[in-house]
Design a protein around this motif. Structure first.
Motif, mmCIF file in Angstrom:
data_model
loop_
_atom_site.group_PDB
_atom_site.id
_atom_site.type_symbol
_atom_site.label_atom_id
_atom_site.label_comp_id
_atom_site.label_asym_id
_atom_site.label_seq_id
_atom_site.Cartn_x
_atom_site.Cartn_y
_atom_site.Cartn_z
ATOM 1 N N LEU A 75 -6.291 4.866 1.141
ATOM 2 C CA LEU A 75 -7.333 3.990 1.577
ATOM 3 C C LEU A 75 -6.865 2.837 2.706
ATOM 4 O O LEU A 75 -5.710 2.399 2.661
ATOM 5 C CB LEU A 75 -7.637 2.885 0.386
ATOM 6 N N ILE A 76 -7.572 2.764 3.572
ATOM 7 C CA ILE A 76 -7.791 1.527 4.649
ATOM 8 C C ILE A 76 -8.919 0.847 4.537
ATOM 9 O O ILE A 76 -9.999 1.316 4.260
ATOM 10 C CB ILE A 76 -7.560 2.140 6.007
ATOM 11 N N TYR A 77 -8.861 -0.699 4.347
ATOM 12 C CA TYR A 77 -9.960 -1.250 4.337
ATOM 13 C C TYR A 77 -9.722 -2.578 5.116
ATOM 14 O O TYR A 77 -8.715 -2.887 5.528
ATOM 15 C CB TYR A 77 -10.114 -1.992 2.591
ATOM 16 N N LEU A 111 0.875 -1.058 -0.202
ATOM 17 C CA LEU A 111 -0.001 -0.137 -0.015
ATOM 18 C C LEU A 111 0.876 1.278 0.076
ATOM 19 O O LEU A 111 1.927 1.386 0.639
ATOM 20 C CB LEU A 111 -0.912 0.024 1.199
ATOM 21 N N GLN A 112 0.629 2.184 -0.712
ATOM 22 C CA GLN A 112 1.302 3.343 -0.947
ATOM 23 C C GLN A 112 0.588 4.629 -0.150
ATOM 24 O O GLN A 112 -0.682 4.626 -0.663
ATOM 25 C CB GLN A 112 1.628 3.938 -2.197
ATOM 26 N N PHE A 113 0.806 5.145 0.783
ATOM 27 C CA PHE A 113 0.320 6.474 1.257
ATOM 28 C C PHE A 113 1.008 7.600 0.855
ATOM 29 O O PHE A 113 2.147 7.810 0.472
ATOM 30 C CB PHE A 113 0.552 6.346 2.645
ATOM 31 N N TYR A 114 0.048 8.529 0.355
ATOM 32 C CA TYR A 114 0.434 9.722 -0.380
ATOM 33 C C TYR A 114 0.175 11.130 0.856
ATOM 34 O O TYR A 114 -0.683 11.014 1.599
ATOM 35 C CB TYR A 114 -0.376 9.996 -1.383
ATOM 36 N N LYS A 115 1.294 11.886 0.946
ATOM 37 C CA LYS A 115 1.179 12.990 1.555
ATOM 38 C C LYS A 115 0.288 13.991 0.869
ATOM 39 O O LYS A 115 0.145 14.414 -0.298
ATOM 40 C CB LYS A 115 2.410 13.789 1.784
ATOM 41 N N SER A 125 -8.794 15.009 5.694
ATOM 42 C CA SER A 125 -10.344 14.353 5.737
ATOM 43 C C SER A 125 -10.257 13.016 5.835
ATOM 44 O O SER A 125 -9.461 12.250 5.578
ATOM 45 C CB SER A 125 -11.396 15.006 4.863
ATOM 46 N N VAL A 126 -11.330 12.661 6.774
ATOM 47 C CA VAL A 126 -11.684 10.989 6.712
ATOM 48 C C VAL A 126 -13.149 10.924 6.596
ATOM 49 O O VAL A 126 -14.048 11.542 6.794
ATOM 50 C CB VAL A 126 -11.631 10.952 8.179
ATOM 51 N N SER A 127 -13.333 9.936 5.380
ATOM 52 C CA SER A 127 -14.708 9.686 5.104
ATOM 53 C C SER A 127 -14.593 7.925 5.062
ATOM 54 O O SER A 127 -13.562 7.420 4.562
ATOM 55 C CB SER A 127 -14.931 10.198 3.795
ATOM 56 N N ALA A 128 -15.720 7.378 5.275
ATOM 57 C CA ALA A 128 -15.792 5.841 5.079
ATOM 58 C C ALA A 128 -17.063 5.283 4.165
ATOM 59 O O ALA A 128 -18.195 6.014 4.101
ATOM 60 C CB ALA A 128 -15.954 5.398 6.395
ATOM 61 N N ASP A 129 -17.168 4.107 3.779
ATOM 62 C CA ASP A 129 -18.143 3.399 3.063
ATOM 63 C C ASP A 129 -18.312 2.092 3.974
ATOM 64 O O ASP A 129 -17.097 1.444 4.137
ATOM 65 C CB ASP A 129 -17.942 3.257 1.757
ATOM 66 N N SER A 130 -19.160 1.918 4.246
ATOM 67 C CA SER A 130 -19.742 0.542 4.909
ATOM 68 C C SER A 130 -20.574 -0.345 4.369
ATOM 69 O O SER A 130 -21.779 0.224 3.636
ATOM 70 C CB SER A 130 -20.270 0.749 6.374
ATOM 71 N N ASP A 131 -20.358 -1.717 4.084
ATOM 72 C CA ASP A 131 -21.611 -2.530 3.467
ATOM 73 C C ASP A 131 -21.386 -3.921 3.898
ATOM 74 O O ASP A 131 -20.481 -4.076 4.355
ATOM 75 C CB ASP A 131 -21.284 -2.381 2.056
ATOM 76 N N TYR A 153 -15.677 -2.531 5.155
ATOM 77 C CA TYR A 153 -15.392 -1.064 5.072
ATOM 78 C C TYR A 153 -14.364 -0.351 4.286
ATOM 79 O O TYR A 153 -13.399 -1.407 4.303
ATOM 80 C CB TYR A 153 -15.634 -0.412 6.551
ATOM 81 N N LEU A 154 -14.650 0.626 3.639
ATOM 82 C CA LEU A 154 -13.429 1.457 3.207
ATOM 83 C C LEU A 154 -13.302 2.871 3.769
ATOM 84 O O LEU A 154 -14.125 3.528 4.054
ATOM 85 C CB LEU A 154 -13.482 1.709 1.703
ATOM 86 N N ILE A 155 -12.025 2.997 4.569
ATOM 87 C CA ILE A 155 -11.782 4.233 5.004
ATOM 88 C C ILE A 155 -10.948 5.018 4.188
ATOM 89 O O ILE A 155 -9.648 4.489 4.173
ATOM 90 C CB ILE A 155 -11.308 3.807 6.443
ATOM 91 N N PHE A 156 -11.139 6.319 3.883
ATOM 92 C CA PHE A 156 -10.138 7.138 3.324
ATOM 93 C C PHE A 156 -9.769 8.283 4.117
ATOM 94 O O PHE A 156 -10.468 9.116 4.695
ATOM 95 C CB PHE A 156 -11.126 7.686 1.996
ATOM 96 N N ILE A 157 -8.403 8.343 4.336
ATOM 97 C CA ILE A 157 -7.571 9.356 4.934
ATOM 98 C C ILE A 157 -6.954 10.125 3.751
ATOM 99 O O ILE A 157 -6.033 10.033 3.413
ATOM 100 C CB ILE A 157 -6.774 8.990 5.987
ATOM 101 N N GLY A 158 -7.819 11.484 3.479
ATOM 102 C CA GLY A 158 -7.593 12.222 2.272
ATOM 103 C C GLY A 158 -7.571 11.157 1.145
ATOM 104 O O GLY A 158 -9.057 10.655 0.918
#
Length: 148
Positions: free
Chosen positions: A66-68, A27-31, A36-42, A58-63
């Motif tokens: 992606l964290i899943y 996984l590559q994290f970008y600066k 912001s933090v947003s998420a999708d749950s299913d 779930y998918l959690i986006f920090i900017g």
């Protein structure tokens, strides 16, 4: 761990071969300037043909990062709303942990956290406190997840 068997040894070797074969993946994290933090749950309600259990994810986006997570539910739910509500509780607990981690590292979020859910019943349950009395047994699960 204390008394490994031959099968454990075979599984360990299989795991090490998988890791060696995927050493170039990750996984590559970008600066980001956006914090912001947003998420999708299913949930796929009763998606397993063998035991009728659902798989939540779930998918959690920090900017843009992606964290899943995806995991089979430990119990069988009688309705898709209950399953989706449990998944939403799990997602909320993860977001709460991420927000506390960001706060500990002096990172302030630029916008409120949003969680997206595709079940209208769960949306009503999560936003309208009147419905909570009808779902007290599920509310207890939600409370336990959030407080962990």
């Amino acid at each position: 761990m204390h008394t490994p068997t031959f099968i454990d040894w075979i599984n360990l070797k299989h795991l090490l071969r998988c890791l060696k074969g995927s050493i170039m993946h990750g996984l590559q994290f970008y600066k980001n300037s956006e914090k912001s933090v947003s998420a999708d749950s299913d949930v796929d309600w009763a998606g397993s043909r063998d035991d009728q259990r659902s798989t939540r994810g779930y998918l959690i986006f920090i900017g843009n990062n992606l964290i899943y997570s995806s995991k089979k539910q430990p119990t069988i739910a009688r309705s898709s709303t209950k399953d989706e509500y449990k998944a939403l509780a799990n997602t909320t607990a993860e977001i709460t942990w991420i927000q506390s981690l960001l706060t500990e590292n002096n990172i302030q979020l630029s916008s409120p956290t949003t969680i997206h859910c595709n079940n209208i019943g769960v949306t009503y349950l999560a936003t309208n406190l009147v419905f909570h009395s009808h779902m007290k047994h599920v509310e207890m699960i939600f409370t336990l997840y959030v407080r962990k």
